[in-house]
Design a protein around this motif. Sequence first.
Motif, PDB file in Angstrom:
ATOM      1  N   TYR A 427      -9.709  15.486  13.690  1.00 36.92           N
ATOM      2  CA  TYR A 427      -8.535  15.599  13.150  1.00 36.92           C
ATOM      3  C   TYR A 427      -7.281  15.049  14.133  1.00 36.92           C
ATOM      4  CZ  TYR A 427      -9.611  18.744   9.366  1.00 36.92           C
ATOM      5  OH  TYR A 427     -10.222  19.306   8.221  1.00 36.92           O
ATOM      6  N   VAL A 428      -6.322  14.460  13.563  1.00 42.94           N
ATOM      7  CA  VAL A 428      -5.344  13.705  14.307  1.00 42.94           C
ATOM      8  C   VAL A 428      -4.184  14.650  14.488  1.00 42.94           C
ATOM      9  CG1 VAL A 428      -3.844  12.016  14.612  1.00 42.94           C
ATOM     10  CG2 VAL A 428      -6.082  11.748  13.480  1.00 42.94           C
ATOM     11  N   MET A 429      -3.806  15.000  15.736  1.00 46.95           N
ATOM     12  CA  MET A 429      -2.657  15.895  15.994  1.00 46.95           C
ATOM     13  C   MET A 429      -1.302  15.135  16.348  1.00 46.95           C
ATOM     14  SD  MET A 429      -2.013  18.723  18.499  1.00 46.95           S
ATOM     15  CE  MET A 429      -1.694  20.347  17.514  1.00 46.95           C
ATOM     16  N   SER A 430      -0.427  15.031  15.490  1.00 43.30           N
ATOM     17  CA  SER A 430       0.779  14.237  15.694  1.00 43.30           C
ATOM     18  C   SER A 430       2.051  14.803  15.075  1.00 43.30           C
ATOM     19  CB  SER A 430       0.681  12.837  15.050  1.00 43.30           C
ATOM     20  OG  SER A 430       1.448  11.949  15.396  1.00 43.30           O
ATOM     21  N   ARG A 431       3.082  14.068  15.492  1.00 43.12           N
ATOM     22  CA  ARG A 431       4.489  14.552  14.967  1.00 43.12           C
ATOM     23  C   ARG A 431       4.455  15.175  13.552  1.00 43.12           C
ATOM     24  NH1 ARG A 431       6.913  15.531  18.661  1.00 43.12           N
ATOM     25  NH2 ARG A 431       7.857  14.107  19.445  1.00 43.12           N
ATOM     26  N   VAL A 432       5.131  16.058  13.375  1.00 46.60           N
ATOM     27  CA  VAL A 432       5.084  16.843  11.898  1.00 46.60           C
ATOM     28  C   VAL A 432       5.390  15.553  11.109  1.00 46.60           C
ATOM     29  CG1 VAL A 432       7.559  17.681  12.222  1.00 46.60           C
ATOM     30  CG2 VAL A 432       5.875  18.928  10.583  1.00 46.60           C
ATOM     31  N   GLY A 433       4.956  15.447   9.859  1.00 50.45           N
ATOM     32  CA  GLY A 433       5.334  14.507   8.856  1.00 50.45           C
ATOM     33  C   GLY A 433       4.341  13.404   8.958  1.00 50.45           C
ATOM     34  N   THR A 434       3.263  13.368   9.691  1.00 48.19           N
ATOM     35  CA  THR A 434       2.337  12.331   9.855  1.00 48.19           C
ATOM     36  C   THR A 434       1.439  12.605   8.980  1.00 48.19           C
ATOM     37  OG1 THR A 434       2.595  12.255  12.317  1.00 48.19           O
ATOM     38  CG2 THR A 434       1.036  10.864  11.585  1.00 48.19           C
ATOM     39  N   SER A 435       1.004  13.666   8.800  1.00 43.36           N
ATOM     40  CA  SER A 435      -0.120  13.988   7.651  1.00 43.36           C
ATOM     41  C   SER A 435       0.440  13.613   6.360  1.00 43.36           C
ATOM     42  CB  SER A 435      -0.486  15.368   7.627  1.00 43.36           C
ATOM     43  OG  SER A 435       0.641  16.229   7.450  1.00 43.36           O
ATOM     44  N   GLN A 436       1.790  14.099   6.146  1.00 45.82           N
ATOM     45  CA  GLN A 436       2.552  13.331   4.993  1.00 45.82           C
ATOM     46  C   GLN A 436       2.360  12.117   4.493  1.00 45.82           C
ATOM     47  OE1 GLN A 436       4.653  15.121   2.055  1.00 45.82           O
ATOM     48  NE2 GLN A 436       3.099  16.550   3.024  1.00 45.82           N
ATOM     49  N   ILE A 437       2.640  11.374   5.474  1.00 43.49           N
ATOM     50  CA  ILE A 437       2.562   9.692   5.417  1.00 43.49           C
ATOM     51  C   ILE A 437       1.159   9.315   5.239  1.00 43.49           C
ATOM     52  CG2 ILE A 437       3.173   7.650   6.637  1.00 43.49           C
ATOM     53  CD1 ILE A 437       5.452   8.642   7.244  1.00 43.49           C
ATOM     54  N   ALA A 438       0.151   9.935   5.879  1.00 44.17           N
ATOM     55  CA  ALA A 438      -1.442   9.641   5.522  1.00 44.17           C
ATOM     56  C   ALA A 438      -1.705  10.011   4.321  1.00 44.17           C
ATOM     57  CB  ALA A 438      -2.105  10.291   6.737  1.00 44.17           C
ATOM     58  N   LEU A 439      -1.344  11.064   3.696  1.00 48.46           N
ATOM     59  CA  LEU A 439      -1.719  11.549   2.274  1.00 48.46           C
ATOM     60  C   LEU A 439      -1.268  10.533   1.503  1.00 48.46           C
ATOM     61  CD1 LEU A 439      -2.689  13.721   0.636  1.00 48.46           C
ATOM     62  CD2 LEU A 439      -0.483  14.783   0.772  1.00 48.46           C
ATOM     63  N   VAL A 440       0.062  10.085   1.659  1.00 44.16           N
ATOM     64  CA  VAL A 440       0.780   9.302   0.546  1.00 44.16           C
ATOM     65  C   VAL A 440       0.003   7.853   0.460  1.00 44.16           C
ATOM     66  CG1 VAL A 440       2.944   8.419  -0.304  1.00 44.16           C
ATOM     67  CG2 VAL A 440       2.841  10.831   0.610  1.00 44.16           C
ATOM     68  N   ALA A 441      -0.124   7.478   1.868  1.00 45.84           N
ATOM     69  CA  ALA A 441      -0.614   6.210   2.065  1.00 45.84           C
ATOM     70  C   ALA A 441      -2.182   6.129   1.713  1.00 45.84           C
ATOM     71  CB  ALA A 441      -0.880   5.850   3.505  1.00 45.84           C
ATOM     72  N   LYS A 442      -2.850   7.261   1.537  1.00 41.11           N
ATOM     73  CA  LYS A 442      -4.218   7.380   0.933  1.00 41.11           C
ATOM     74  C   LYS A 442      -4.006   7.236  -0.472  1.00 41.11           C
ATOM     75  CE  LYS A 442      -8.629   8.338   1.285  1.00 41.11           C
ATOM     76  NZ  LYS A 442      -9.548   7.546   1.789  1.00 41.11           N
ATOM     77  N   ALA A 443      -2.973   7.915  -1.367  1.00 48.15           N
ATOM     78  CA  ALA A 443      -3.015   7.868  -2.614  1.00 48.15           C
ATOM     79  C   ALA A 443      -2.628   6.398  -3.136  1.00 48.15           C
ATOM     80  CB  ALA A 443      -1.767   8.627  -3.057  1.00 48.15           C
ATOM     81  N   PHE A 444      -1.636   5.708  -2.243  1.00 49.82           N
ATOM     82  CA  PHE A 444      -1.551   4.398  -2.554  1.00 49.82           C
ATOM     83  C   PHE A 444      -2.588   3.371  -2.172  1.00 49.82           C
ATOM     84  CE2 PHE A 444       2.651   4.116  -4.571  1.00 49.82           C
ATOM     85  CZ  PHE A 444       3.015   5.235  -4.545  1.00 49.82           C
TER      86      PHE A 444
END
Lengths: 537, 454
Positions: A427-444
Amino acid sequence: MADSGVTDGPGKKGDIERVKAEGKELTKEEKQRLRKEKKQQKKNKEKKDDKASQKSEKEKKPVSSAAPASQPLTQNTAQKAPSAVPAPAPVPVPASEAPAPADKPAKSKAELKAERRARQEAERASKQNKKGDVGQQATAGKPKAPPSELQPVVKRLPEHIQVDNPDVLKKLAKKLERQQIPLRSDYGYKVSLFSHLHQYSRKAPLTQQLSIPSSVIHPAIVRLGLQYSQGIVAGSNARSVALLHAFKQVIRDYTTPPNEELSRDLVNKLKPYISFLNQCRPLSASMGNAIKYIKKEISNISSQCKEEEAKSHLLDCIERYINEKIILAAEAIARSSIEKISDGDVILVYGCSSLVNHILCEAFKKGRKFRVIVVDSRPRLEGREALRRLVQKGISCTYVLISAVSYILPEVSKVFLGAHALLANGYVMSRVGTSQIALVAKAFNVPVLVCCETYKFCERVQTDSFVSNELDDPDDLIVTRKGKTQLEHWQEVPSLGLLNLVYDVTPPDFVDLVITELGMIPCTSVPVVLRVKNVDQ
Amino acid sequence: MELQAVLMAAGGGSRMTDLTYSTPKPMLPVGNKPLMWYPLNLLERVGFEEVIVITTKEVQKMMSTDQKMKLEVKMKLDVECIQEDGDMGTADALRHIQHKIKTDILVVSCDLITDVALHEVVDLFRAHNATLAMLMSKAHEFTETVPGQKGKKKTAEQRDFVGVDQSGKRLLFMANEADLEDGLSIRKSIMRKHPRMHIKTGLVDAHLYCLKKAVVDFLTENKSISSIRGELVPYLVRKQFSKTTNSHKIKDNTDDQNQKMNDGSTNHELLISSCNEPLLQLAQKRSCWNDHRGDMSEAYHGGKLRCYVHIMDQGLCYRVNTLAAYIEANRLAPKLFEDPAVHPSAVISERCQMGSDSIIGAQCQVADKTSIKRSTIGNSTTVKEKVKVTNSIIMHGVTIEEGCNIQGSVICSNAVIGRGADLKYCLVGNGQRIEPEAERTNEVIVGTDQLMEI
């Protein structure tokens, strides 16, 4: 006798589980009770058919497969010998349970060992059921409580995620008092999901309670703590570098008191400083690793070494660490990531990661043609700083807030993310919001690349952002627009809580590649790197 | 060691000569404690253990005999004596003790009475690695009538213009009205870097400065600066934005050597610019923090010299350098401490009416039928019967005979007020005798030798 044991079992078991969960030491009677229960459990298990035992095997398997790598590394308690075994043990243990009772009268030693293992398994299973989280037993970067030799099964939770437990707070207060460091008090109403974490106010700095020409704590460390708590030094790399710089000053000003050894005394001197810095702002994973490294170097200094020699050796070690792990690693990562950046790319970055900025600037210098989309989020708005640095170099940038990320992703060809730490389960721990970006990027279907130096790899395991996180000052969320501050008196509204999270964890399914100085690895290879590192050291 | 405290107690009190011609300013009693006790107490409360006191021989003698100083100040006082002639400015004094200074210093003036949380000033100094951090406070109007003042208070003295940035912490501009001939001009370089500046005029400079050690070294080289407040602080504030200090960031480190030899004056700037070790620079580069936004420059605009100010808007902050301030301070200073209003050794008769806001010193003798309201009475004073003392300050060793009526006045040490005297808003100098049945209003009664000095 057997019946009474069975009936007594469940009630007492609940008791003991509770006690264990609180992290207390079990008394002698409780230990005996535990042993009796385990014997009863084994007898009950024998009575059930093999399918049942196989079922339990199966459910332990996926659980233990996630944890086998972490288990040998995280068992930092005294059970060094048995800990080597549990990795392959989960599977053979249920099998050995069957023959063990049959051989009961004969081998008592082997039976006791098997019992202990069974106890551990039972506890692990019960703990998983309780918290639904595998890696709870693992501690943060540094060992918090001394391992109890008598109770190898009792796992201790780190103190910084047990703030709602008054006993842990009392222990912390006592420890700080011993080290003569003031205790920083929590501020404001905490959202119930995160009430187990500290929440401090920036307006109440720790220096309020310190004497001004600080004598207990080295002035460089006081300065560093202030800079951390006010956010002047922010970002994983910057914090580590500043920490090592302060330690250099501490070492330079250090003199060994008579009848003391430098290797032991200096480590003891550093402990209150680390507690102080922890109070100012919770330590990051990279800082934890740096501290571990320094402590190891200090303890490895031979007693024959003269003080001057030892000090210059330590200063050299620190310089080398920074050079190798931070500066050269950044160069290596930049070199490998250039291959991933092609002309005409549209790269999305989030927040201000010093490493990602460095990569993009290097790529631009080498002549790659690309443009960058900087995504930013409140309340930190760090993206503005990243934007400034990129535009200063001449890279054409677009700036959006995170709420627009799904509108802008169709244009994006790659996503580069920085990391605060890489956990042992990938798992990657990063600034809050990173997982959102990764999720949306995965969807696209946009590839997500995470850039991270190996010194940020952490042996901790986490699958959600709740268990261990950092709560920032809730007053940062208050904003004044057109002269009106709506949230000014948020504390008076009883049903309102402000939450300002700092970190979140991104699952490895959303990350396509991790670029480190050792090469480009998939997310799941992080435990391998950790193991290799441990073997090296 | 992080900070060394330096107390400047050699000032002459030039704006209240009536009080100071016999008692040096640092030893003037305020609330029955010597004036310099207040900053020393502030330093002690915060945790200092040693203070370097720069003062005159006279004050040093008085300090060693004063009871309050001996008993209540537990810090180690390292007294440096300088000549009384008054030519030595505060910066000259710092140059004088330069050999004792080993780290950054905290300079305090002896006439400062404040309850500020000192960590606010020092935190600015530490966190931003500043060259100068100072304390200022919103000025309060003095409401008490000042004895000896004829007519309305004269128009505001020379104002100070202080320019701070958006956050209110960074000091951008400081000038005194006297130095500005035709108007206030602000350099374009400052405006470009800090487009929003707040200029304030109603601020009192508390004369509390945190200075880097490099500044003291700079002072030893540059002997033309003699006053901290008058010359050094405006110089440092100006130098924040001077071209030479900023151009260093463009040049290489190797070029610095040539620069030093070519231009002697930049040598000084190199001394006071914050020493930037490569690791600190690396940390700053990697940190995602900037103190301003909207332009392309890095944190602090790459400037190495930074001046910060902490402006208090609540709480006490007085500089006792005029008579009005002295009276006001006497009124408010006791609120800072929990000392009992009446000293246990004072002998007060039962039929005396004493207000709760009055202070009686040690070994006083207050007789019957007296009324003491809102006043301070010093040690070893004798107040006879039927005396009315209102709103006044009576120093040590004074004798007030029967039937006197003293209102709004300041009576200095060892004075004798004759029977039945009626004093309103007067200032009676040291050792003076007021004849019985005298009626004085709004007068300054001092000895002839004092008049001669003027």
